[in-house]
Design a protein around this motif. Structure first.
Motif, PDB file in Angstrom:
ATOM      1  N   LYS A  60     128.872   6.343  15.820  1.00 53.13           N
ATOM      2  CA  LYS A  60     128.444   5.020  15.354  1.00 53.13           C
ATOM      3  C   LYS A  60     127.304   4.453  16.196  1.00 53.13           C
ATOM      4  O   LYS A  60     126.574   3.561  15.748  1.00 53.13           O
ATOM      5  CB  LYS A  60     129.621   4.066  15.354  1.00 53.13           C
ATOM      6  N   SER A  61     127.142   4.955  17.402  1.00 54.99           N
ATOM      7  CA  SER A  61     126.069   4.460  18.265  1.00 54.99           C
ATOM      8  C   SER A  61     124.837   5.362  18.242  1.00 54.99           C
ATOM      9  O   SER A  61     123.940   5.182  19.060  1.00 54.99           O
ATOM     10  CB  SER A  61     126.582   4.318  19.704  1.00 54.99           C
ATOM     11  N   TRP A  62     124.799   6.348  17.381  1.00 50.44           N
ATOM     12  CA  TRP A  62     123.628   7.230  17.299  1.00 50.44           C
ATOM     13  C   TRP A  62     122.420   6.459  16.760  1.00 50.44           C
ATOM     14  O   TRP A  62     122.533   5.641  15.845  1.00 50.44           O
ATOM     15  CB  TRP A  62     123.911   8.423  16.391  1.00 50.44           C
ATOM     16  N   ASP A  63     121.264   6.747  17.313  1.00 45.19           N
ATOM     17  CA  ASP A  63     120.018   6.097  16.896  1.00 45.19           C
ATOM     18  C   ASP A  63     119.234   7.075  16.025  1.00 45.19           C
ATOM     19  O   ASP A  63     118.523   7.942  16.538  1.00 45.19           O
ATOM     20  CB  ASP A  63     119.216   5.684  18.141  1.00 45.19           C
ATOM     21  N   LEU A  64     119.391   6.966  14.685  1.00 44.98           N
ATOM     22  CA  LEU A  64     118.732   7.873  13.749  1.00 44.98           C
ATOM     23  C   LEU A  64     117.713   7.103  12.905  1.00 44.98           C
ATOM     24  O   LEU A  64     117.798   5.870  12.739  1.00 44.98           O
ATOM     25  CB  LEU A  64     119.765   8.534  12.839  1.00 44.98           C
ATOM     26  N   ALA A  65     116.748   7.851  12.372  1.00 44.53           N
ATOM     27  CA  ALA A  65     115.735   7.222  11.503  1.00 44.53           C
ATOM     28  C   ALA A  65     116.397   6.646  10.244  1.00 44.53           C
ATOM     29  O   ALA A  65     116.044   5.562   9.772  1.00 44.53           O
ATOM     30  CB  ALA A  65     114.665   8.247  11.144  1.00 44.53           C
ATOM     31  N   ASN A  66     117.353   7.379   9.715  1.00 42.57           N
ATOM     32  CA  ASN A  66     118.096   6.916   8.535  1.00 42.57           C
ATOM     33  C   ASN A  66     119.534   6.619   8.971  1.00 42.57           C
ATOM     34  O   ASN A  66     120.332   7.537   9.182  1.00 42.57           O
ATOM     35  CB  ASN A  66     118.077   8.003   7.451  1.00 42.57           C
ATOM     36  N   PRO A  67     119.893   5.337   9.124  1.00 43.11           N
ATOM     37  CA  PRO A  67     121.246   5.015   9.635  1.00 43.11           C
ATOM     38  C   PRO A  67     122.372   5.521   8.744  1.00 43.11           C
ATOM     39  O   PRO A  67     123.498   5.703   9.210  1.00 43.11           O
ATOM     40  CB  PRO A  67     121.246   3.477   9.681  1.00 43.11           C
ATOM     41  N   SER A  68     122.109   5.769   7.462  1.00 41.93           N
ATOM     42  CA  SER A  68     123.171   6.238   6.568  1.00 41.93           C
ATOM     43  C   SER A  68     123.605   7.667   6.898  1.00 41.93           C
ATOM     44  O   SER A  68     124.636   8.131   6.421  1.00 41.93           O
ATOM     45  CB  SER A  68     122.714   6.152   5.111  1.00 41.93           C
ATOM     46  N   GLU A  69     122.814   8.402   7.690  1.00 40.34           N
ATOM     47  CA  GLU A  69     123.135   9.792   8.045  1.00 40.34           C
ATOM     48  C   GLU A  69     124.002   9.904   9.292  1.00 40.34           C
ATOM     49  O   GLU A  69     124.248  11.008   9.770  1.00 40.34           O
ATOM     50  CB  GLU A  69     121.837  10.582   8.255  1.00 40.34           C
ATOM     51  N   LYS A  70     124.436   8.768   9.850  1.00 40.52           N
ATOM     52  CA  LYS A  70     125.198   8.803  11.104  1.00 40.52           C
ATOM     53  C   LYS A  70     126.482   9.615  10.982  1.00 40.52           C
ATOM     54  O   LYS A  70     126.862  10.361  11.891  1.00 40.52           O
ATOM     55  CB  LYS A  70     125.550   7.383  11.547  1.00 40.52           C
ATOM     56  N   PHE A  71     127.185   9.446   9.850  1.00 40.06           N
ATOM     57  CA  PHE A  71     128.504  10.055   9.714  1.00 40.06           C
ATOM     58  C   PHE A  71     128.469  11.341   8.888  1.00 40.06           C
ATOM     59  O   PHE A  71     129.512  11.781   8.403  1.00 40.06           O
ATOM     60  CB  PHE A  71     129.469   9.041   9.094  1.00 40.06           C
TER      61      PHE A  71
END
Length: 632
Positions: free
Chosen positions: A416-427
């Protein structure tokens, strides 16, 4: 650091060893050869030197002993009384006095015999006088055997004493045996004093060190004291009394409120009253130990009154427990602060303070008018302070706070704390990588359907009988090869069996490649196996060059060749460069001369570096003449 270092005192040898050391040194450091034909003055000088050298060695050794051992009048009263308790100062002074007397006696003996030796008229008389002088000196030393043995024991014990500085900041722990004194010093310092559940575990003074307010403190643990008169106290108790009497320290009187030490609180208070004169002009704290067993509130009224009397007398009572470490730091802080305050008061009462104060001047500004001038702080400084103020900022909720809120239902989720370009890809499911490739890229979505089709195809092939005839596809040539191969294997097995029957005794085997195989035998065996060999004269085994007896050796061939190769019949080294017989004799003579030194030392040759036996220099260097003292 302590001003006294008793570890550097010279070792005191026993009387017999003392005499052996001196006489051995005299023998080694003075001339040893004299003849009666020498002039009488030279003979006298020879023996005079031996007497004077022996006397000087005795004098130096005994002076070193007297200098190294501390004089009770010159050292701090604490160490003087401690040595009196441990070693009995009368016995100590008597032993040093006897050593001093022995030194004077040896000096007088040497002086008398030097005077007599000046009148010696023969080598025999001079030698007898020397013998008598050395004998009397050694007799004097042998009589000091008991004093030397006593001083050596004192030296060993002194070297084991802890280094206590009587003038530094000190905390002194005292009380009945088994009340928790050693446990307390182990808690507040780096010392490691033995702690046992029986009385008098500590039999001597122990020292630990600690830091408080950037200052170095020493903590002294004393043996337990029993409540009886001073004359009845033993050596162990007198060490504690000596420390209490002479060390300027903060006193920590530890009491066991649980009475597990075997003494009641009344008895411990009685001991406090008896030794209270030793606490005069020193900061004093009463420590009520073992409150983990019994607290002060749980005591009886009589025992509570005892502690109330302490408080009414101005003596602070601090409860503590060395087991649970409750109140230990409070005791330490209280004792250190009281001692620091007392030391500062004593310095202020001294004469040196006025000299220091005269050099100091405290400037106090005087207001020039009635106008108020508040401090002016620039606007940008105030803005910066406001931006840096962390009290108003909202505190971020930590993962630890979430864990405490949820309790057993908490599951750590780092995605949940990952910093990705597309936040929907976190999980998203993490791809599985194998040898640098994503496994998902190679997964066919129709794999199960294709597998079913393949299984159906195999069933149809099986029913059609595709796999029934295994040998039908082979032609005649292949069958012939299989037959020949079977015969070769059978033949091979027969040869192995015959070989095993012949070889009853195991011997080293010769490799098959090293054995010579005859041509006829090889051709016969191959024909039996059905192998048709064509062009037999042109095969590789027929063209191999046979070894011939008439073949010229390679060495002779090189001899015939007119090349610059070295001749096989070289001239020997001992004859190389020798022109004629006369020159050969001369060379032989020179070789013998060169060999002389090697033969002299029993060497096998030039390369022989063996040293048969190392011997000391003084056994092989010649005897010295009078006046020569350095054998090197």
């Amino acid at each position: 650091m302590a001003h006294y270092n008793f570890k550097k005192i010279t070792v005191v040898p026993p009387a017999k060893d003392f005499v052996d050391i001196i006489l051995s040194k005299t023998q080694r450091k003075t001339p040893t050869v004299i003849h009666k034909s020498y002039a009488i003055g030279r003979i006298r000088q020879f023996y005079l030197r031996k007497i004077k050298y022996t006397q000087q060695n005795y004098h130096d050794k005994l002076t070193q002993i007297l200098t190294d051992f501390p004089k009770l009048e010159d050292i701090h009263p604490f160490y003087a009384d401690l040595m009196n308790v441990l070693y009995d100062k009368d016995h100590y002074k008597l032993a040093l006095g006897q050593i001093n007397t022995a030194r004077h006696l040896i000096d007088n003996v040497a002086k008398d015999y030097v005077r007599l030796l000046k009148y010696g008229d023969s080598m025999y008389r001079c030698k007898q006088l020397k013998k008598a002088a050395l004998g009397r000196m050694c007799t004097v030393m042998k009589r000091q055997g008991q004093s030397l043995a006593y001083l050596e024991q004192v030296r060993q014990h002194l070297s084991r004493l802890p280094s206590i500085d009587p003038n530094t900041r000190t905390l002194l722990i005292c009380g009945f045996p088994n009340v928790g004194k050693s446990s307390f010093i182990n808690k507040i310092t780096r010392a490691d004093v033995e702690v046992q559940p029986y009385a008098f575990t500590t039999k001597s003074l122990f020292v630990g060190h600690m830091d408080y307010k950037y200052l170095r403190w020493q903590v002294v643990d004393t043996p337990g004291i029993l409540d009886h008169s001073l004359e009845e106290r033993n050596t162990i108790e007198m060490q504690a009394i000596t420390a209490l009497a002479h060390l300027r320290a903060a006193i920590l009187y530890i009491m066991d409120v649980s009475e597990q030490c075997g003494q009641s609180i009344e008895q411990q208070a009685e001991l406090f009253s008896n030794i209270r004169p030793l606490f005069a002009n020193k900061p004093l704290i009463v420590c009520a130990n073992k409150i983990d067993v019994l607290t002060l509130d749980e005591l009886s009224e009589e025992n509570k009154k005892i502690f109330d009397d302490f408080v009414s007398d101005g003596i602070p009572v601090v409860p503590m427990s060395t087991l649970s470490e409750e109140g230990i730091m409070k005791v330490k802080t209280e004792a250190c602060d009281r001692l620091l305050a007392q030391r500062i008061d004593m310095k202020l009462k001294g004469k040196k303070v006025n000299d220091v104060l005269n050099r100091l001047h405290l400037a106090v500004p005087v207001p020039r008018d009635e106008k108020t001038r508040p401090p002016c702080i620039p606007e940008h400084v105030l803005q910066k302070r406001k931006a840096m103020d962390t009290s108003q900022q909202k505190k971020r909720k930590l993962e630890r706070d979430i864990e405490l809120e949820m309790g057993d239902e908490y599951i750590l989720d780092l995605q949940k704390s990952w910093d990705l370009a597309n936040p929907s890809e976190k999980f998203d499911v993490v791809p599985e990588i194998w040898q640098g490739h994503n496994v998902a890229d190679f997964v066919d979505p129709d794999i199960m359907k294709k597998l079913e089709e393949l299984e159906q195809e195999e069933e149809l092939r099986d029913k059609a009988g595709v796999y029934d005839s295994d040998m039908s596809d082979e032609d005649e040539e292949t069958k012939e090869m299989r037959k020949t191969a079977a015969q070769i294997r059978f033949k091979k097995k027969l040869i192995i069996l015959r070989s095993r029957e012949k070889r009853t005794v195991e011997k080293p085997r010769l490799p098959r490649t090293a054995k010579k195989v005859e041509r006829k035998r090889l051709e016969r065996e191959m024909e039996e196996l059905g192998v048709d060999i064509q062009n037999k004269d042109q095969t590789h085994y027929a063209t191999i060059r046979s070894r011939s007896s008439s073949r010229k050796p390679l060495k002779r061939k090189h001899e015939d060749a007119r090349s610059r190769t070295r001749s096989a019949s070289r001239t020997p080294r001992d004859k190389s460069g020798v022109r004629d017989e006369i020159m050969a004799k001369k060379v032989k003579k020179m070789a013998k001369v060169a060999q002389r030194k090697t033969n002299q030392f029993g060497k096998a040759g030039e390369a022989d570096r063996h040293i048969p036996q190392k011997k000391p220099r003084h056994l092989f260097s010649g005897k010295r003449k009078i006046g020569k003292t350095d054998r090197r």
